[in-house]
Design a protein around this motif. Sequence first.
Motif, PDB file in Angstrom:
ATOM      1  N   GLY A  46     -19.322  43.441  15.778  1.00 47.13           N
ATOM      2  CA  GLY A  46     -18.106  43.934  15.138  1.00 47.13           C
ATOM      3  C   GLY A  46     -17.112  42.795  15.029  1.00 47.13           C
ATOM      4  N   ARG A  47     -15.904  43.130  14.563  1.00 43.95           N
ATOM      5  CA  ARG A  47     -14.875  42.106  14.413  1.00 43.95           C
ATOM      6  C   ARG A  47     -13.898  42.151  15.576  1.00 43.95           C
ATOM      7  NH1 ARG A  47     -12.245  43.996   9.057  1.00 43.95           N
ATOM      8  NH2 ARG A  47     -12.602  45.938  10.182  1.00 43.95           N
ATOM      9  N   LEU A  48     -13.516  40.977  16.042  1.00 44.20           N
ATOM     10  CA  LEU A  48     -12.425  40.848  16.991  1.00 44.20           C
ATOM     11  C   LEU A  48     -11.168  40.545  16.179  1.00 44.20           C
ATOM     12  CD1 LEU A  48     -11.459  40.732  19.916  1.00 44.20           C
ATOM     13  CD2 LEU A  48     -12.090  38.317  19.954  1.00 44.20           C
ATOM     14  N   ILE A  49     -10.262  41.522  16.125  1.00 45.37           N
ATOM     15  CA  ILE A  49      -9.080  41.419  15.266  1.00 45.37           C
ATOM     16  C   ILE A  49      -7.878  41.056  16.143  1.00 45.37           C
ATOM     17  CG2 ILE A  49      -7.572  42.682  13.688  1.00 45.37           C
ATOM     18  CD1 ILE A  49     -10.004  44.464  13.030  1.00 45.37           C
ATOM     19  N   PHE A  50      -7.236  39.950  15.843  1.00 47.05           N
ATOM     20  CA  PHE A  50      -6.104  39.461  16.639  1.00 47.05           C
ATOM     21  C   PHE A  50      -4.821  40.104  16.133  1.00 47.05           C
ATOM     22  CE2 PHE A  50      -9.446  36.361  17.121  1.00 47.05           C
ATOM     23  CZ  PHE A  50      -9.426  36.113  18.488  1.00 47.05           C
ATOM     24  N   ALA A  51      -4.434  41.204  16.784  1.00 49.72           N
ATOM     25  CA  ALA A  51      -3.331  42.033  16.286  1.00 49.72           C
ATOM     26  C   ALA A  51      -2.004  41.285  16.248  1.00 49.72           C
ATOM     27  CB  ALA A  51      -3.202  43.284  17.161  1.00 49.72           C
ATOM     28  N   GLN A  52      -1.816  40.293  17.142  1.00 50.49           N
ATOM     29  CA  GLN A  52      -0.533  39.584  17.180  1.00 50.49           C
ATOM     30  C   GLN A  52      -0.292  38.735  15.937  1.00 50.49           C
ATOM     31  OE1 GLN A  52      -3.213  38.547  18.648  1.00 50.49           O
ATOM     32  NE2 GLN A  52      -3.228  36.387  19.200  1.00 50.49           N
ATOM     33  N   THR A  53      -1.343  38.516  15.120  1.00 45.57           N
ATOM     34  CA  THR A  53      -1.184  37.717  13.896  1.00 45.57           C
ATOM     35  C   THR A  53      -0.858  38.581  12.677  1.00 45.57           C
ATOM     36  OG1 THR A  53      -3.531  37.821  13.280  1.00 45.57           O
ATOM     37  CG2 THR A  53      -2.878  36.078  14.808  1.00 45.57           C
ATOM     38  N   PHE A  54      -0.720  39.898  12.865  1.00 42.48           N
ATOM     39  CA  PHE A  54      -0.408  40.807  11.762  1.00 42.48           C
ATOM     40  C   PHE A  54       1.071  41.167  11.794  1.00 42.48           C
ATOM     41  CE2 PHE A  54      -4.906  41.127  11.886  1.00 42.48           C
ATOM     42  CZ  PHE A  54      -5.347  41.663  10.682  1.00 42.48           C
ATOM     43  N   GLU A  55       1.793  40.812  10.746  1.00 42.82           N
ATOM     44  CA  GLU A  55       3.195  41.217  10.623  1.00 42.82           C
ATOM     45  C   GLU A  55       3.300  42.675  10.208  1.00 42.82           C
ATOM     46  OE1 GLU A  55       5.922  40.006  11.344  1.00 42.82           O
ATOM     47  OE2 GLU A  55       5.896  37.822  11.306  1.00 42.82           O
ATOM     48  N   ASP A  56       2.350  43.124   9.382  1.00 39.88           N
ATOM     49  CA  ASP A  56       2.404  44.455   8.790  1.00 39.88           C
ATOM     50  C   ASP A  56       1.439  45.380   9.531  1.00 39.88           C
ATOM     51  OD1 ASP A  56       2.342  46.724   7.236  1.00 39.88           O
ATOM     52  OD2 ASP A  56       2.227  45.658   5.317  1.00 39.88           O
ATOM     53  N   THR A  57       1.974  46.362  10.246  1.00 38.75           N
ATOM     54  CA  THR A  57       1.132  47.300  10.996  1.00 38.75           C
ATOM     55  C   THR A  57       0.247  48.115  10.062  1.00 38.75           C
ATOM     56  OG1 THR A  57       2.863  47.456  12.668  1.00 38.75           O
ATOM     57  CG2 THR A  57       1.164  49.128  12.728  1.00 38.75           C
ATOM     58  N   THR A  58       0.758  48.443   8.891  1.00 42.35           N
ATOM     59  CA  THR A  58      -0.042  49.191   7.918  1.00 42.35           C
ATOM     60  C   THR A  58      -1.270  48.399   7.503  1.00 42.35           C
ATOM     61  OG1 THR A  58       1.960  50.249   7.091  1.00 42.35           O
ATOM     62  CG2 THR A  58       0.013  50.376   5.699  1.00 42.35           C
TER      63      THR A  58
END
Length: 598
Positions: A46-58
């Motif tokens: 699966g993918r490891l998604i680095f949430a801290q790099t997303f400005e837009d929660t949507t």
Amino acid sequence: MSTDDHGRAKAGYERRLKRMRNYARPQGNAPDGTPQADAEVECGWGRLIFAQTFEDTTHLTRRMNEEGPDRRDIAFYVRDPHVLISHAPQELFLDPSHTYRLDLTIYRPSRRRPSGFAVRRLASPSDAAEINRIYQSRRMVTVDPDFFWSNRDSRHLTWLVAEDEATGAILGTVTGVDHRRAFEDPEAGSSLWCLAVDPQAQHPAIGEALVRQLAEHFQARGASYMDLSVMHDNAPAIALYERLGFVRVPYFTVKRRNQINEQLFTGAGDTFDAFNPYARIIVDEAARRGIAVEVLDAPAGFFRLTYGGRSIRCRESLSELTSAVAMSICDDKGVTRRLVEGAGVNVPAQMLAGDDGDGTVEAFLAEHGSIVVKPARGEQGRGIAVGVETMDHARTAIAAAREQCERVLIESCFQGDDLRLVVIDFRVVAAAVRRPPVIVGDGRRSARHLIEHLSRRRSAATGGESRIPLDGETERCVQKAGYALDDVLPEGVELKVRGTANLHTGGTIHDVTGIVHSQLVEAAIAATRAIDIPVCGIDFMIKDPRLPDYVFIEANERPGLANHEPQPTAERFVDLLFPMSIPASARKARERRRTRGR
């Protein structure tokens, strides 16, 4: 780690956390060293998604909902999980795991080196296959072997394996992600994923060695820390990490609601926590299919399954479909042997132990050289002695067997491995070689200490089902090798401490379903037909699973299905009980296979 070190580490984490929350996130890759926005890493499972790099929660929510089938994507470093989940409460959930961090700026490698195995990087396609085997044994999502191999030189992914120095077997694995190389992480972080050790591995400290090697790998690259996510109730793993210097940090993980993650977000599994692994694997499979599960007596493994107006009571893999006659046949090893012999199955020479005064046991021993002593009735390997070669040991073994059953059987000993074949609905579903427990000397500890240590490890790996008893049979095996229990075992010396390979007395299980000889399969089916039993564990002694040579040992009316993962034993058991619970497409495919096989 000292109190001062912990204080400095936590202060450093807070400074880095503040910088992480404030850094700018431009779109796209940034060759000038600034971080990449909306970063993710494909890991194969699966993918490891680095949430801290997303400005837009949507945008992060949309990315999570792009998860493919049979995959497990992970959003890591989620700052405000309640906000993220509010965007898709039916699709997302907060993973019940803790985040732990090892500060690599103060980490110090251990002076102790692994004994009996070495840790190295993934080096061949066979390594990839072995990693998947270990993932399957731990109920983890497997990875396309081509993904491992095509990414073996990846700048940001690292796979390590622990290899047995004597046999070359792969004993464990861990995955590392270099954040700086993945998305120009300004914190120069790294993370550890998929730490898994073969549950049958004999060597101690494999997991610790893999964690340390990965930490030293990232430390050499200049990473400032290594993070990991661990289930909140995984006490042994947490104890290991804390002993190595990891401390808990306030980051959260969010996943999608899918079949793989089901038990994490439904909480339904708590109802079955009192079951042992052999009952639990069945009720979990039943619940997954929508079959109602009624707990009758969890400590003893009793439950009732109901589906479409049909209700069946079970005790683990023993169900109402098994007749009392079939069960009584399996219960008496002498009767079992006579029935299967009549069906053409090879059996060893056998006699009933009487009074030693008539000399029959001594004559039998003289004829065969090595014998097996076992109670006519019993289970879980209790009272069985294998490889008895002297009359003194024979008398001791007979006395121990009589504690289980007054009637004691003596059999000729067939030198080889113990093979268990699980037969469900007269089809072999799984085959596994079972090997006795083996300790490996380190030149420092006594045989007794090594046995106790291995027993604790086997118990932890099997949910308390496997332990090595320090009884007369264990002492006999140690003495047979020329040692006493309190002797220090020289470094590298391997010592088999039980004659039997039963799981409950410390044995290990190694899947051979894909290579088992057709004549062994045919003999197992012939034995179950002779007993007329729908679910059975057939035990043979064999020279090699790829060869036709064997002798029948016994039949078990309640085989442990959890011992044979990744083979689909629980699925086939539930298929037998409730064939209409099988998806229609699978039923049609099975019918086509059966038609072609006629």
